[in-house]
Design a protein around this motif. Structure first.
Motif, mmCIF file in Angstrom:
data_model
loop_
_atom_site.group_PDB
_atom_site.id
_atom_site.type_symbol
_atom_site.label_atom_id
_atom_site.label_comp_id
_atom_site.label_asym_id
_atom_site.label_seq_id
_atom_site.Cartn_x
_atom_site.Cartn_y
_atom_site.Cartn_z
ATOM 1 N N GLU A 1 -10.554 -10.525 -9.185
ATOM 2 C CA GLU A 1 -9.652 -9.447 -8.790
ATOM 3 C C GLU A 1 -10.000 -8.207 -9.597
ATOM 4 N N GLY A 2 -9.643 -7.042 -9.053
ATOM 5 C CA GLY A 2 -9.922 -5.787 -9.732
ATOM 6 C C GLY A 2 -11.142 -5.119 -9.113
ATOM 7 N N PHE A 3 -11.765 -4.216 -9.875
ATOM 8 C CA PHE A 3 -12.968 -3.541 -9.385
ATOM 9 C C PHE A 3 -14.129 -4.517 -9.415
ATOM 10 N N ILE A 4 -14.770 -4.716 -8.262
ATOM 11 C CA ILE A 4 -15.965 -5.562 -8.230
ATOM 12 C C ILE A 4 -17.214 -4.698 -8.219
ATOM 13 N N ASN A 5 -17.081 -3.425 -7.904
ATOM 14 C CA ASN A 5 -18.102 -2.408 -8.091
ATOM 15 C C ASN A 5 -17.408 -1.051 -8.046
ATOM 16 N N HIS A 6 -18.176 0.030 -8.097
ATOM 17 C CA HIS A 6 -17.570 1.364 -8.192
ATOM 18 C C HIS A 6 -16.835 1.795 -6.930
ATOM 19 N N LYS A 7 -17.078 1.099 -5.827
ATOM 20 C CA LYS A 7 -16.423 1.518 -4.588
ATOM 21 C C LYS A 7 -15.496 0.463 -3.989
ATOM 22 N N THR A 8 -15.353 -0.684 -4.628
ATOM 23 C CA THR A 8 -14.543 -1.764 -4.066
ATOM 24 C C THR A 8 -13.579 -2.328 -5.098
ATOM 25 N N PHE A 9 -12.315 -2.400 -4.702
ATOM 26 C CA PHE A 9 -11.259 -2.997 -5.507
ATOM 27 C C PHE A 9 -10.646 -4.101 -4.664
ATOM 28 N N GLN A 10 -10.418 -5.266 -5.251
ATOM 29 C CA GLN A 10 -9.855 -6.355 -4.446
ATOM 30 C C GLN A 10 -8.772 -7.106 -5.193
ATOM 31 N N VAL A 11 -7.864 -7.658 -4.392
ATOM 32 C CA VAL A 11 -6.797 -8.513 -4.901
ATOM 33 C C VAL A 11 -6.708 -9.754 -4.025
ATOM 34 N N LYS A 12 -6.149 -10.817 -4.611
ATOM 35 C CA LYS A 12 -5.939 -12.058 -3.874
ATOM 36 C C LYS A 12 -4.443 -12.257 -3.710
ATOM 37 N N VAL A 13 -4.055 -12.719 -2.541
ATOM 38 C CA VAL A 13 -2.644 -13.027 -2.291
ATOM 39 C C VAL A 13 -2.552 -14.322 -1.501
ATOM 40 N N THR A 14 -1.393 -14.958 -1.605
ATOM 41 C CA THR A 14 -1.134 -16.164 -0.824
ATOM 42 C C THR A 14 0.150 -15.974 -0.036
ATOM 43 N N SER A 15 0.270 -16.751 1.015
ATOM 44 C CA SER A 15 1.479 -16.724 1.825
ATOM 45 C C SER A 15 1.920 -18.158 2.079
ATOM 46 N N LEU A 16 3.208 -18.380 1.994
ATOM 47 C CA LEU A 16 3.772 -19.701 2.274
ATOM 48 C C LEU A 16 4.121 -19.881 3.745
ATOM 49 N N LYS A 17 3.975 -18.818 4.532
ATOM 50 C CA LYS A 17 4.275 -18.895 5.970
ATOM 51 C C LYS A 17 3.250 -19.818 6.640
ATOM 52 N N THR A 18 3.730 -20.705 7.488
ATOM 53 C CA THR A 18 2.813 -21.610 8.181
ATOM 54 C C THR A 18 2.218 -20.969 9.424
ATOM 55 N N ASP A 19 2.939 -20.041 10.033
ATOM 56 C CA ASP A 19 2.429 -19.324 11.194
ATOM 57 C C ASP A 19 1.415 -18.283 10.713
ATOM 58 N N LYS A 20 0.220 -18.311 11.279
ATOM 59 C CA LYS A 20 -0.869 -17.445 10.828
ATOM 60 C C LYS A 20 -0.527 -15.961 10.975
ATOM 61 N N THR A 21 0.074 -15.560 12.079
ATOM 62 C CA THR A 21 0.409 -14.156 12.313
ATOM 63 C C THR A 21 1.406 -13.657 11.270
ATOM 64 N N LEU A 22 2.434 -14.441 11.010
ATOM 65 C CA LEU A 22 3.419 -14.064 9.999
ATOM 66 C C LEU A 22 2.802 -14.049 8.604
ATOM 67 N N ALA A 23 1.897 -14.978 8.360
ATOM 68 C CA ALA A 23 1.223 -15.040 7.058
ATOM 69 C C ALA A 23 0.375 -13.796 6.824
ATOM 70 N N VAL A 24 -0.331 -13.327 7.849
ATOM 71 C CA VAL A 24 -1.157 -12.123 7.726
ATOM 72 C C VAL A 24 -0.281 -10.904 7.459
#
Length: 172
Positions: free
Chosen positions: A77-100
């Motif tokens: 997580e965080g800056f992986i290079n000078h132009k990209t920042f990323q985070v990880k998240v999880t969802s407990l929703k079982t329905d894929k649309t609601l989870a997204v």
């Protein structure tokens, strides 16, 4: 006034993309004598990119699929290079649309908090709003998983040229 400042940042960032080094540019080889010096004899160790880091644009059906929990835990997580920042998240929703939907909301909030921590202390309220706009415009989910341990896992990235410079130096 806020909008004008934000537009200036975008214009400066877009203009600076022409000045960014390419793979064989002078900045990477350390030479200032001329472009395209041969780098075949120099063995520079390079970190192999994960498949989702190679994605430039994503379509919802074209997301990188996270296979298991070990792979999920290995994603930074965080800056992986000078132009990209990323985070990880999880969802407990079982329905894929609601989870997204839930993942997008949570990822935007998490990215905002993490980028605020990366920025200079005591950002102005206008800069905080500019940061939210930046996340809205450039943030996308680039990876997801099938249901692992009753959770959906997602990777959210913000990709923009000179993102690290904008966050750490230009926002005030």
């Amino acid at each position: 006034m806020k909008f004008v400042l934000f537009l200036i940042f975008i214009i400066i960032g877009c203009n600076s993309t022409n000045d960014l080094p390419t793979q064989n540019s002078q900045l990477e080889t350390g030479s200032k004598q001329g472009p395209e010096k041969s780098t075949e004899n120099k063995a520079e160790p390079k970190r192999e990119l994960l498949p989702f880091e190679k994605l430039e644009t994503t379509i919802p059906n074209d997301l990188y699929k996270i296979a298991d929990i070990k792979e999920w835990n290995a994603i930074p997580e965080g800056f992986i290079n000078h132009k990209t920042f990323q985070v990880k998240v999880t969802s407990l929703k079982t329905d894929k649309t609601l989870a997204v939907q839930e993942a997008l909301e949570v990822a935007k909030r998490k990215a905002h908090k993490m980028l605020l921590a990366e920025a200079i202390p005591y950002l102005s309220p206008e800069s905080k709003v500019d940061l939210k706009i930046l996340i809205e415009e450039y943030g996308v989910i680039v990876a997801d998983s099938k249901l692992i341990e009753d959770k959906h896992h997602f990777v959210f990235q913000i990709k923009r040229p000179a993102l690290q410079i904008i966050v750490k130096e230009r926002l005030k």
